[in-house]
Design an enzyme around this catalytic site. Structure first.
Site, PDB file in Angstrom:
ATOM      1  N   LYS A  14       0.836  -1.202   0.000  1.00  0.00           N
ATOM      2  CA  LYS A  14       0.000   0.000   0.000  1.00  0.00           C
ATOM      3  C   LYS A  14       0.872   1.254   0.000  1.00  0.00           C
ATOM      4  O   LYS A  14       0.569   2.234  -0.681  1.00  0.00           O
ATOM      5  CB  LYS A  14      -0.956  -0.024   1.206  1.00  0.00           C
ATOM      6  N   GLN A  58      -4.553  -1.519   9.455  1.00  0.00           N
ATOM      7  CA  GLN A  58      -4.396  -2.845   8.846  1.00  0.00           C
ATOM      8  C   GLN A  58      -4.869  -3.922   9.834  1.00  0.00           C
ATOM      9  O   GLN A  58      -4.326  -4.044  10.930  1.00  0.00           O
ATOM     10  CB  GLN A  58      -2.922  -3.077   8.462  1.00  0.00           C
ATOM     11  N   ASP A  81     -11.187   2.551   3.844  1.00  0.00           N
ATOM     12  CA  ASP A  81     -11.495   1.120   3.741  1.00  0.00           C
ATOM     13  C   ASP A  81     -13.016   0.888   3.649  1.00  0.00           C
ATOM     14  O   ASP A  81     -13.458  -0.207   3.337  1.00  0.00           O
ATOM     15  CB  ASP A  81     -10.982   0.383   5.001  1.00  0.00           C
TER      16      ASP A  81
END
Ligand code: NAD
Length: 246
Positions: A14, A58, A81
């Protein structure tokens, strides 16, 4: 959070994608023993930091921390997200700011391949909040006839055999075999399973399924890179919204 090796790889990928896109990224590698208060304080700091348009924690996080509280603490307009309940609710009604990255990546693959979902039998295997459920919702918004299968589905093979479009998001290596795929079906494999010999395989047995499918995604190199691309898209979208509101 902590030192999960898979998370390390995802975060690095990422960060690389951000660099490629010209997005500045800040990494906060927190030790496994971080307390709930410390994590919340960091999220609060990032929520209020004008340099930050998108926040991503994460997952998974260490067991002593509350994943739900973390998701709820991220400002919805920075929730790239799309896990916050406010964003999940918007997805449900089809009026969204951010789409969850993996299902959005799948839809993009389908669209770019010129496949029309309208009226098609779509079978999603897996009902997680981050993949299966939103995936089913996006297929429904695209006018598919959607069935969701899960661990208690009685006859998985028979249900999958009906599908024009199969999306596997289970986490069981090569669960879906070629004899479960209808001739000409579109097969999307979200699964990422690391075998004992370190080989990465999907939830679909690629070789046998490829013989039946009209289109199929490989693992690795299929849905995974699309997830990251969609994360970048969400981040740019958040930045545009924030700059309009300044
Ligand atoms: P999860 O464990 O949260 O959910 C798995 C789902 O599969 C559950 O809903 C369960 O009911 C269902 N299931 C389990 N066993 C089953 C069986 N035998 N038959 C039918 N259904 C069964 O997993 P998740 O977070 O949704 O991830 C699923 C897979 O997708 C994993 O391999 C994960 O690594 C991968 N993944 C990939 C990406 C990507 O970017 N490519 C992103 C997220 C997840």
């Amino acid at each position: 959070m902590g030192d999960d090796p898979a998370s390390r790889i995802y975060v690095n990928n990422k960060k690389k994608a951000c660099e490629y896109c010209g997005i500045e990224s800040f990494e906060y590698a927190m030790p496994a023993e971080t307390t709930h208060e410390e994590l919340m304080a960091l999220i609060e700091k990032l929520n209020n930091d004008d340099r930050v348009d998108g926040i991503l924690c994460q997952l998974p996080i260490p067991k002593h921390l509350d994943e739900k509280a973390v998701i709820n603490a991220i400002r919805p307009d920075k929730d790239v997200d799309a896990f916050h309940p406010a964003n999940v609710g918007k997805i449900m009604i089809g009026d969204y700011d951010f789409l969850p990255c993996t299902p959005a990546g799948v839809m993009e693959l389908i669209k770019e391949s010129g496949i029309d979902i309208s009226g098609k039998e779509c079978v999603v295997i897996g009902r997680s909040n981050i993949v299966g459920k939103p995936m089913a919702m996006l297929l429904l918004h695209a006018h598919g006839t959607v069935t969701i299968c899960h661990s208690r589905t009685k006859d998985l093979a028979e249900t999958v055999r009906r599908a024009d479009v199969v999306v596997a998001a289970v986490g069981v290596p090569e669960l879906i075999k070629g004899d479960m795929i209808k001739e000409g079906a579109v097969v999307i494999d979200v699964g990422m399973n690391r075998l004992a010999d370190k080989k990465l395989v999907g939830d679909v047995e690629f070789e046998s399924a490829a013989k039946k499918a009209s289109a199929i995604t490989p693992v690795p190199g299929g849905v995974g890179p699309m997830t990251i691309a969609m994360l970048m898209k969400n981040t740019v979208k958040a930045a545009l919204v924030h700059s309009e509101n300044k």
